[in-house]
Scaffold this active site. Structure first.
Site, PDB file in Angstrom:
ATOM      1  N   GLY A 159       6.476  -0.144  -4.436  1.00 50.35           N
ATOM      2  CA  GLY A 159       5.668  -1.205  -3.834  1.00 50.35           C
ATOM      3  C   GLY A 159       6.518  -2.172  -3.035  1.00 50.35           C
ATOM      4  N   TYR A 194      -1.315  -7.667  -0.583  1.00 50.13           N
ATOM      5  CA  TYR A 194      -0.768  -7.142  -1.849  1.00 50.13           C
ATOM      6  C   TYR A 194      -1.831  -7.169  -2.946  1.00 50.13           C
ATOM      7  CZ  TYR A 194       2.809  -6.825  -5.607  1.00 50.13           C
ATOM      8  OH  TYR A 194       3.573  -6.457  -6.687  1.00 50.13           O
ATOM      9  N   ILE A 206      11.963  -2.552 -11.511  1.00 50.43           N
ATOM     10  CA  ILE A 206      11.129  -2.057 -12.605  1.00 50.43           C
ATOM     11  C   ILE A 206      11.212  -0.537 -12.676  1.00 50.43           C
ATOM     12  CG2 ILE A 206       8.731  -1.828 -13.413  1.00 50.43           C
ATOM     13  CD1 ILE A 206       8.158  -4.603 -12.223  1.00 50.43           C
TER      14      ILE A 206
END
Ligand code: CAA
Length: 240
Positions: free
Chosen positions: A84, A147, A14
């Site tokens: 992340g 998460y 991303i």
């Protein structure tokens, strides 16, 4: 002069799409990565976007890294906190490092990065901060207590910092993507991935470029009245 955007985790998945779309939209871009030198080199060669290597979970590394970017390219106008990791597993089997690594890399990194840019943005009276959260921070996810906690934390941080920054010309927003077709999602077992895809009304995984388009919008002058919000982008899998 072109505005400068810095994207963490900006050379793959991303983040790479965000870096590229921001460049196409006319920004100067710096992409930060921490591990995969080969991917970063290929990305840099292909896109001509400047890359920087440091660990965003390390406060001092962020201080030094951002100082270098500012020296090379100028002050940062747009910060996209995208880096992340996942360390999935049931909480009853989770070891401390699985918890701590995800909190440090996915949530503490956002503090580490915002802390470096927020004062200069306040002084200059302009800034855009965009935090990449997740559907799993909104709804929780089986096997992702670490998460989900980190990604939910990003939404709280976004709302607090938006309030603190509103009068200084700085907007702070989050995007909560659903399951996007990246290496992270492709690492899931076939049965889990099939089960998840069946839960997406649009009937497919999202594309990195679809998240990137939303970032470009939130970074724009035209999005100046949007702050503290979370843009949900998940193919209809979960409505907030
Ligand atoms: N809801 C209810 N029960 C579930 C479940 C779910 N979503 N998923 C699994 N279970 C059950 C299974 O049916 C199984 O039960 P039985 O033994 O009675 O059949 C039991 O839990 C054990 O499941 P697994 O065999 O899958 O256990 P495992 O130890 O091999 O793996 C896991 C556990 C790592 C959590 C695995 O289930 C998994 O990877 N789950 C998906 C986690 C996920 O969605 N991660 C997202 C990564 S992508 C991302 O994070 C990007 C983003 O922002 C969206």
């Amino acid at each position: 002069m072109k505005k400068l955007a810095l994207v963490t985790g900006g050379t793959r998945g991303i983040g790479a799409a965000i870096s590229q779309k921001l460049k196409e939209a006319g920004y100067q871009v710096a992409a930060v990565y921490s591990g995969n030198d080969k991917a970063a080199e290929a990305f840099q060669k292909q896109t001509k976007i400047s890359t920087y290597k440091w660990d965003v979970s390390d406060f001092k590394a962020c201080q030094e890294g951002i100082a270098q970017v500012v020296k090379d390219l100028g002050p940062i106008d747009i910060l996209v906190n995208n880096a992340g990791i996942t360390r999935d597993g049931f909480l009853h089997k989770m070891v401390y490092d699985q918890w701590a690594d995800v909190i440090q890399t996915n949530l503490t990194s956002c503090f580490n990065m915002c802390r470096q840019v927020i004062e200069p943005m306040r002084e200059r009276g302009f800034g855009r901060i965009i935090n990449i959260s997740s559907i799993n921070g909104q709804k929780g996810q089986f096997g992702q207590s670490n998460y989900s906690a980190a990604k939910a934390g990003l939404i709280g941080l976004t709302k607090a910092l938006a309030q603190e920054s509103a009068q200084k010309g700085i907007t702070v927003n989050a995007i909560a993507p659903g399951y996007i077709n990246t290496d992270m999602v492709q690492k899931l077992s076939e049965s889990v991935l099939t089960q998840i895809t069946q839960q997406i009304p649009i009937g497919r995984l999202g594309k990195p470029e679809e998240v990137a388009d939303a970032v470009v919008f939130l970074a724009s002058e035209g999005a100046g009245f949007i702050t503290g919000s979370t843009l949900t982008l998940n193919g209809g899998q979960y409505f907030v």
